[in-house]
Each structure stands twice: as structure tokens, then as C-alpha cells.
Design an enzyme around this catalytic site. Structure first.
Site, PDB file in Angstrom:
ATOM      1  N   LYS A 291      68.743  -0.457  14.203  1.00 19.93           N
ATOM      2  CA  LYS A 291      70.206  -0.582  14.402  1.00 19.93           C
ATOM      3  C   LYS A 291      70.951  -0.705  13.075  1.00 19.93           C
ATOM      4  O   LYS A 291      71.612  -1.718  12.790  1.00 19.93           O
ATOM      5  CB  LYS A 291      70.549  -1.759  15.299  1.00 19.93           C
ATOM      6  CG  LYS A 291      70.075  -1.597  16.735  1.00 19.93           C
ATOM      7  CD  LYS A 291      70.633  -2.684  17.634  1.00 19.93           C
ATOM      8  CE  LYS A 291      70.139  -2.587  19.047  1.00 19.93           C
ATOM      9  NZ  LYS A 291      68.707  -2.905  19.238  1.00 19.93           N
TER      10      LYS A 291
HETATM   11  O1  6AU Z   1      63.430  -5.262  28.188  1.00 20.31           O
HETATM   12  P1  6AU Z   1      63.844  -6.339  27.201  1.00 20.31           P
HETATM   13  O2  6AU Z   1      65.141  -6.987  27.573  1.00 20.31           O
HETATM   14  O3  6AU Z   1      62.765  -7.323  26.910  1.00 20.31           O
HETATM   15  O4  6AU Z   1      64.044  -5.585  25.781  1.00 20.31           O
HETATM   16  C1  6AU Z   1      65.016  -4.614  25.574  1.00 20.31           C
HETATM   17  C2  6AU Z   1      64.844  -3.992  24.216  1.00 20.31           C
HETATM   18  C3  6AU Z   1      64.969  -4.942  23.030  1.00 20.31           C
HETATM   19  C4  6AU Z   1      66.385  -4.754  22.523  1.00 20.31           C
HETATM   20  O5  6AU Z   1      66.470  -4.950  21.125  1.00 20.31           O
HETATM   21  C5  6AU Z   1      66.678  -3.301  22.893  1.00 20.31           C
HETATM   22  O6  6AU Z   1      65.859  -2.993  24.023  1.00 20.31           O
HETATM   23  N1  6AU Z   1      68.104  -3.015  23.262  1.00 20.31           N
HETATM   24  C6  6AU Z   1      68.827  -1.980  22.630  1.00 20.31           C
HETATM   25  C7  6AU Z   1      68.233  -0.925  21.845  1.00 20.31           C
HETATM   26  C8  6AU Z   1      66.979  -0.308  22.181  1.00 20.31           C
HETATM   27  O7  6AU Z   1      68.845  -0.388  20.937  1.00 20.31           O
HETATM   28  C9  6AU Z   1      70.194  -1.875  22.851  1.00 20.31           C
HETATM   29  C10 6AU Z   1      70.822  -2.668  23.816  1.00 20.31           C
HETATM   30  O8  6AU Z   1      72.002  -2.538  24.081  1.00 20.31           O
HETATM   31  N2  6AU Z   1      70.063  -3.565  24.493  1.00 20.31           N
HETATM   32  C11 6AU Z   1      68.724  -3.754  24.261  1.00 20.31           C
HETATM   33  O9  6AU Z   1      68.105  -4.569  24.943  1.00 20.31           O
HETATM   34  O10 6AU Z   1      64.024  -4.556  22.059  1.00 20.31           O
END
Ligand code: 6AU
Length: 272
Positions: free
Chosen positions: A105
Site C-alpha cells: 500500500k
Molecule cells: O481476511 P482478513 O480480514 O484476515 O485479512 C484481509 C487482508 C489483510 C488486509 O491488509 C487486506 O486484506 N485488505 C486490503 C488489501 C488487500 O489491500 C484492503 C482493504 O481495504 N482491506 C483489507 O482487509 O491482509
């Protein structure tokens, strides 16, 4: 007032049947690669490996590698990072045929993100197939990353999942425009199924040549007490996502491989 460009259009299906997608020829090579892996392995799953122990991340990659198209890392949370980590992860990724997404990011001026991408301890440009960036700072961030790019593709954050975030329709529209103007390097977006009306518009405006990766996916939709929102694989796919990012839904389960298989089946069958 939003422009026609971002208006809801009906000429594209929001769910692209994966077998028909190859007629769209403008797609970036990385998008093509993801589609090929998806077809071959019957998966549109990306596992988020948010462990702080590099050995555990590598174990997770071994366990879920056959079930995924993309493996997502946060290298800056690793407490025992060494240059061996990306080398070992690369070896697993080529053996099990998935791509690596470093979820860095980026969010600074072009000159700074160029250093963050290529230098420092992690040397992300040497090993990541995908990295992502915020567009709040304008298109200079894309130019800065492009300057140091070796062999990666860029994903732009068009939406985010946490409750109360400041992303809106106007921001998403401008992000899609920036992507289209840099489609040699930008290959997709982060979108959120928590604002499905915006996700649909991103898909319509972006067309099938861009990937939409959607985090905040879990069968059990209870939040995490820190603002994360969750939706089902079906909701995300029906509103235009093509890759589902699952972290805790998989790595907090007792059997990583079995959990990944459940999300793989749910996500891939929702694609049609
Ligand atoms: O399924 P989780 O909630 O354990 O993890 C979600 C993953 C984490 C966050 O850093 C990422 O997705 N993420 C991102 C990304 C991928 O850019 C953006 C966002 O808006 N929300 C989010 O959860 O590694």
C-alpha cells in the site's frame, strides 16, 4: 456529478464467466497469467498471510499453494525477515503455480515510493508479482513505481473494507481513470463488497481487462472489533469481484488446506 464514464452500464456482465474471458485481448500479461492459473487450478482465491513469523508464512504457502491463484504478503510485519524469505516463497510459488502480491500500500510521492519499492531491506521490486498503491497522492505515485519496476504489476486501491473509511464513488471513478491511463503497468483494483453499488460501477468502468481483488471475505460475517467488514464470496463475485482475498477465515482455522478448499469451491463456483 459523476461523468457518463462511471455511470451504470449494462453492456458487460458483472460476472465474467472465466472460460469466456480470453476473448478480451487488451489485458495486461499479469491479468492473463492470473486468468490462466484460475482456469487451470479452478481457483480465484488469494490467501492473505498475515503472520509475523516468516517460517509460518512459508508453511501456509505450502499448505494452501494448490488451492490459490495469488498469495498475499505483508513483509514489513515479519519479525524474522531475511532475503531467504522471498527466495523460498518464490520457489514455492513456481512449484505450486501461484503469483505473489506484496500488500505494501504505497502512499507517498513518486521519488519516495521508488525507493520503498526497490531498496531498503525488502527489495520488493526483486520478487513481487503484484504491489498496490493509494491514488490519493495523484498519478506521480504510479510514475515513481514504474521507474523502478522490474517485473511487477500494480493494483490501485479504489475502495477499502474498514467501516467509516473515506473512499467514495468519486474517488473510485478517478482511480479507474488513472488505471486506464497507465494500463501498461496497472492491472487491477482493490474493491470492497461492503459498498456493492460502487464495486459494480468500478467493474463496469474498468471492464474485463482489469482484475478486481476483494478483501473482507469470510463465511462468518462478524467483524474483528477493529473496523474490518466481511461479506460472502457470493456477494463479492455477484458485484464484480474476480479474486477473493481471505486471511483470518483461512489461517485462523485448524486445517489451513481444508479451509482454503472451502473458500476455493465457494469462490470459483460463484464465478459460473
Ligand atoms: O481476511 P482478513 O480480514 O484476515 O485479512 C484481509 C487482508 C489483510 C488486509 O491488509 C487486506 O486484506 N485488505 C486490503 C488489501 C488487500 O489491500 C484492503 C482493504 O481495504 N482491506 C483489507 O482487509 O491482509
Amino acid at each position: 456529478m459523476l461523468s457518463d464514464f462511471f455511470a451504470e452500464k449494462n453492456f458487460l456482465s458483472l460476472k465474467f464467466p472465466i472460460t469466456k474471458i480470453f476473448k478480451f485481448q487488451k489485458m495486461n500479461n499479469f491479468v492473463k497469467k492470473v486468468r490462466e492459473i484460475s482456469l487451470e487450478k479452478k481457483t480465484n482465491l488469494c490467501v492473505a498471510a498475515d503472520f509475523v513469523d516468516a517460517e509460518k508464512v512459508l508453511k501456509l504457502a505450502e499448505a494452501v499453494g494448490d488451492k490459490i491463484a495469488i498469495f498475499k504478503t505483508h513483509v514489513d510485519i515479519l519479525e524474522n525477515f531475511t532475503p531467504d524469505f522471498p527466495r523460498k516463497l518464490k520457489e514455492i510459488s513456481s512449484r505450486k503455480n501461484f503469483l505473489i502480491f506484496e500488500d505494501r500500500k504505497f502512499a507517498d510521492i513518486g521519488n519516495t515510493v521508488a525507493h520503498q519499492f526497490a531498496r531498503g531491506i525488502y527489495k520488493i521490486a526483486d520478487w513481487a508479482d503484484f504491489v498496490n498503491a493509494h491514488t490519493i497522492v495523484g498519478p506521480g505515485i504510479i510514475s515513481g513505481l514504474k521507474k523502478e519496476n522490474k517485473n511487477s504489476a500494480l493494483i490501485l486501491l479504489a475502495q477499502m473494507t474498514p467501516a467509516g473509511n473515506l473512499f467514495d464513488e468519486n474517488y473510485a471513478e478517478k482511480t479507474v481513470k488513472m488505471a486506464r491511463e497507465n494500463s501498461d503497468f496497472v492491472c487491477g483494483f482493490i474493491g470492497s463488497a461492503d459498498r456493492p453499488e460502487i464495486l459494480r460501477k468500478i467493474r463496469n468502468a474498468a471492464g474485463p481487462d482489469f482484475l478486481i481483488l476483494t478483501p473482507g471475505i469470510k463465511f462468518d460475517s462478524a467483524g474483528d472489533g477493529l473496523g474490518q467488514t466481511y461479506n460472502s464470496p457470493q456477494t463479492a463475485i455477484e458485484n464484480g469481484a474476480d479474486i477473493l482475498i481471505v486471511g483470518r477465515g483461512i489461517y485462523n482455522s485448524e486445517n489451513w488446506e481444508a479451509a482454503a478448499e472451502k473458500y476455493r469451491v465457494a469462490g470459483f463456483s460463484a464465478r459460473g
